[in-house]
Design a protein around this motif. Structure first.
Motif, PDB file in Angstrom:
ATOM      1  N   ASP A   1      -5.980  -0.832  -4.218  1.00 44.56           N
ATOM      2  CA  ASP A   1      -5.627   0.495  -4.731  1.00 44.56           C
ATOM      3  C   ASP A   1      -6.741   1.081  -5.590  1.00 44.56           C
ATOM      4  O   ASP A   1      -7.058   2.261  -5.484  1.00 44.56           O
ATOM      5  CB  ASP A   1      -4.363   0.413  -5.605  1.00 44.56           C
ATOM      6  N   GLU A   2      -7.305   0.233  -6.450  1.00 40.10           N
ATOM      7  CA  GLU A   2      -8.339   0.734  -7.374  1.00 40.10           C
ATOM      8  C   GLU A   2      -9.623   1.120  -6.641  1.00 40.10           C
ATOM      9  O   GLU A   2     -10.431   1.871  -7.161  1.00 40.10           O
ATOM     10  CB  GLU A   2      -8.649  -0.329  -8.432  1.00 40.10           C
TER      11      GLU A   2
ATOM     12  N   PRO B   1       2.236   7.274  -5.630  1.00 43.03           N
ATOM     13  CA  PRO B   1       2.272   6.269  -4.557  1.00 43.03           C
ATOM     14  C   PRO B   1       2.609   6.960  -3.231  1.00 43.03           C
ATOM     15  O   PRO B   1       3.328   7.964  -3.222  1.00 43.03           O
ATOM     16  CB  PRO B   1       3.419   5.350  -4.977  1.00 43.03           C
TER      17      PRO B   1
ATOM     18  N   GLU C   1       3.512   0.995  -4.200  1.00 39.54           N
ATOM     19  CA  GLU C   1       2.893   0.110  -5.188  1.00 39.54           C
ATOM     20  C   GLU C   1       3.886  -0.406  -6.226  1.00 39.54           C
ATOM     21  O   GLU C   1       3.602  -1.359  -6.947  1.00 39.54           O
ATOM     22  CB  GLU C   1       1.739   0.834  -5.890  1.00 39.54           C
TER      23      GLU C   1
ATOM     24  N   ILE D   1       0.847  -1.195   0.000  1.00 34.64           N
ATOM     25  CA  ILE D   1       0.000   0.000   0.000  1.00 34.64           C
ATOM     26  C   ILE D   1       0.888   1.254   0.000  1.00 34.64           C
ATOM     27  O   ILE D   1       0.608   2.236  -0.688  1.00 34.64           O
ATOM     28  CB  ILE D   1      -0.966  -0.019   1.217  1.00 34.64           C
TER      29      ILE D   1
ATOM     30  N   LEU E   1      -5.483   6.332  -2.794  1.00 36.24           N
ATOM     31  CA  LEU E   1      -4.414   5.651  -3.529  1.00 36.24           C
ATOM     32  C   LEU E   1      -4.588   5.737  -5.034  1.00 36.24           C
ATOM     33  O   LEU E   1      -3.610   5.798  -5.780  1.00 36.24           O
ATOM     34  CB  LEU E   1      -4.337   4.181  -3.112  1.00 36.24           C
ATOM     35  N   LYS E   2      -5.827   5.725  -5.480  1.00 34.76           N
ATOM     36  CA  LYS E   2      -6.002   5.683  -6.944  1.00 34.76           C
ATOM     37  C   LYS E   2      -5.749   7.044  -7.600  1.00 34.76           C
ATOM     38  O   LYS E   2      -5.560   7.111  -8.799  1.00 34.76           O
ATOM     39  CB  LYS E   2      -7.352   5.077  -7.320  1.00 34.76           C
TER      40      LYS E   2
ATOM     41  N   ASN F   1      -9.558   2.418  -3.535  1.00 30.37           N
ATOM     42  CA  ASN F   1      -9.244   3.388  -2.496  1.00 30.37           C
ATOM     43  C   ASN F   1      -9.067   4.780  -3.108  1.00 30.37           C
ATOM     44  O   ASN F   1      -8.199   4.983  -3.954  1.00 30.37           O
ATOM     45  CB  ASN F   1      -7.962   2.956  -1.764  1.00 30.37           C
TER      46      ASN F   1
END
Ligand SMILES: Cc1ncc(C[n+]2csc(CCOP(=O)(O)OP(=O)(O)O)c2C)c(N)n1
Ligand SMILES: [Mg+2]
Length: 281
Positions: free
Chosen positions: A251-252, A262, A78, A75, A257-258, A254
């Protein structure tokens, strides 16, 4: 093989761990990975020493705690290829709770379980996958617990990549490892492995005479068929990808995060941190 180096190990001669390690190095080489891109994570146990015998980044965690450490590292960064190599006790016993909830998060990491159906490092107590009736120095009247079915559990909890391999089937193991590492999301592989010193039942010959490659016309996207396949563990033991589904990873899903860099590449403003600390003073 030179890229990921060779080290002296503390494993018994003839242990299935050697070929799992060799296959892992081959898989990483064939995928064109460099040591600096890879993070190996283990918990406690003989299998969990694998990260210590490969030249890459490594994190050696507490017993049963390899998955949360691996997920956190992925996390945060990435760009890392994060691989957990650890045992059946570490993954399903001490780490059983993490195993289940890690599946729900679907962080893009790979989990190779060296499943020797025994607690090897501590000299042969029954593990969660030991057969009922298995006699050990502690379970002197035979293991009275029914074994845990990791494949069935992983599919039930919603894992998108669930496979089984055998440490003695080199070509097949390398190909499953490559597929698991390349999968986007949590990829789980239960690798059957003899423990030559402390498990005299599930030997190399025991596995060799039972394992078979799943039929070519098997469809790993069919969940009901996968449930059926996961129940096969006896005279016949299927090897291969038992379930596979493409789905959004952590990630996708969140929002933080997306969008953007990173986490590891983001700058944290000192003023913001200072302000936050002040709120607690
Ligand atoms: C919290 C905690 N409980 C128990 C132990 C003792 N212990 C160390 S390794 C191990 C079993 C490891 O078995 P497994 O994960 O199957 O690995 P193997 O040695 O068989 O490869 C146990 C119970 C420990 N170190 N920490
Ligand atoms: Mg074990």
């Amino acid at each position: 093989m030179d890229t990921f180096s060779t080290y002296e190990t503390a494993w018994c001669p003839g242990c299935g761990n050697f070929n799992i390690l060799r296959c892992l190095k081959t898989a990483l080489e064939e995928l064109g990975k460099d040591p600096y891109e890879v993070l190996m994570v283990g918990g406690i146990g003989q299998a969990a020493k694998t990260p210590q015998y490969i030249s890459a980044n490594r994190f050696c965690g507490l017993h049963g705690r390899s998955l949360p450490a691996a997920a956190a590292a992925k996390i945060a960064n990435e760009k890392l290829t994060v691989i957990v190599d650890t045992g059946d006790g570490d993954s399903y016993g001490e780490g059983g709770n993490h195993f289940i909830h890690n599946i729900r998060r679907n962080v893009d990491i790979t989990h190779f379980v060296h499943d020797n159906q025994i607690y090897g490092l501590t000299k042969g107590q029954a593990s969660p996958t030991s057969a009922e009736g298995h006699i050990t120095d502690v379970q002197i009247n035979g293991n009275s617990n029914t074994p845990f079915n990791p494949i069935l559990m992983a599919i039930s909890a919603g894992a998108g990549f669930v496979a089984r391999a055998f440490s003695g089937d080199t070509q097949h193991l390398v190909s499953i490892m490559k597929e698991a590492i390349s999968y986007k999301g949590y990829a789980f592989v239960d690798i059957l492995q003899p423990c030559i010193s402390f498990n005299k039942i599930n030997t190399f010959g025991y596995y060799k005479s039972r394992v078979y490659h799943i039929e070519d016309d098997y469809n790993p996207a069919d969940k009901l068929e996968a449930f059926k396949k996961s129940l096969e563990f006896g005279d016949k033991i299927p090897l291969g990808v038992i379930y596979r589904e493409e789905k959004a990873d952590f990630d996708e899903r969140n929002q933080v995060l997306k969008s953007g860099l990173p986490l590891v590449d983001r700058q944290t403003s000192k003023e913001v941190v200072q302000k936050l600390i002040q709120e607690f003073v």
